[in-house]
Design an enzyme around this catalytic site. Sequence first.
Site: not given
Length: 345
Positions: A341, A245, A174
Amino acid sequence: MNSSQNAVSQAKSSLNLVLRDRNTFGFDVSAEVAYEITAAEQVPAVIRGVTEKNLPWRVLGGGSNVILPKVLSGATLLMNITSQEIVSSDEKATLIAVGGGVNWHEFVAWTLDNHFPGLENLALIPGTVGAAPIQNIGAYGVEIGEYIDSVEAFDAKSHTFVTLAKDACQFAYRDSYFKQNPHRFIVTKVIFKIPKQWQARIHYADLAKQFTSNLNPSPREIFLAVCKIRTQKLPDPKMIGNAGSFFQNPIVPNEQYKTLLHKYPGLVSYPDALGKRKLAAGWLIDQCGFKGQRMGNVGVYENQALVLVNHGGGTAQDILGLAKCIQDKVKKEFGVSLEIEPNIL
Ligand code: EPU
């Protein structure tokens, strides 16, 4: 509303544009000035203009990984570059250049329809092609960085277009060079390298479960299985606002992992590079009792604790308030910090 479209090279602009449909949380937000970018050549003039006036600016792709305030002041660039071409093909791989505004899932479906398998594990991820390299989207054991040859972007620091080869993109979980240098690069095109040799990648537990009696699935079968799992586990943003997420899976030193495992034998985790351990944040949040809980207009999704949702009428402030409660409880219970995130704009 004021609009102008003097030439193809000039981006169309709109005042006070409502962006409820351009952020998957479905927040009621608007952009002071929105520029619809349909060609890379339009970007320099917009950035020059806002820089000269010292106005804030940001880029919005599919709006699937952002938390937006009520009003986006200054300029908002809506990325809508939808070009797509096969650049080259030899016995080893096919290079495909895709505009930053192309819908990610539609591109994945196109690769399968045209016999370029490889991206099937990444089906149904919301958002655009241009956003994919920024957070190095990943799912079911595959990260997009593996399939990228290079990325073309406008560098707002040097005011030039740059091409970053895969290694320069510094892809990690990520993460990427683009994410490490926020407010600098505007991704206009991604060049994918799809190897001719294909191998099924179904080791991820949820996916493996779909193929216990079919050990040699086709790319299409994997694509359909991924779509099925995601549809069951993740809420459709058209029905219930969310950004996938909400937290990253935290990576902890092996020692800390062993101590936690001793105390919590059910702890879900995966091995990570350099002997570290990636913990399933969804499990940690679930254990704290948040799954399915509601706090005013926002809440934690009933089928996946890692996903925060807007039940309707929620705001960035509401979501961040809930996120803080979750972070505090997880920290208190497990001593682990959860990192948000999506980008908070
Ligand atoms: N779990 C629970 N309770 C929950 C959720 C998860 O106990 O409410 C446990 C389960 O044991 C489950 C495990 O956690 O098996 C892992 O859950 P899951 O397979 O759903 O994956 P994840 O780690 O929660 C990550 C990505 C997803 C990606 C899936 C599949 C991150 C932050 N998230 O989720 O990506 O789709 O793996 O590869 O890495 C996204 O980034 O928006 C996203 C959806």
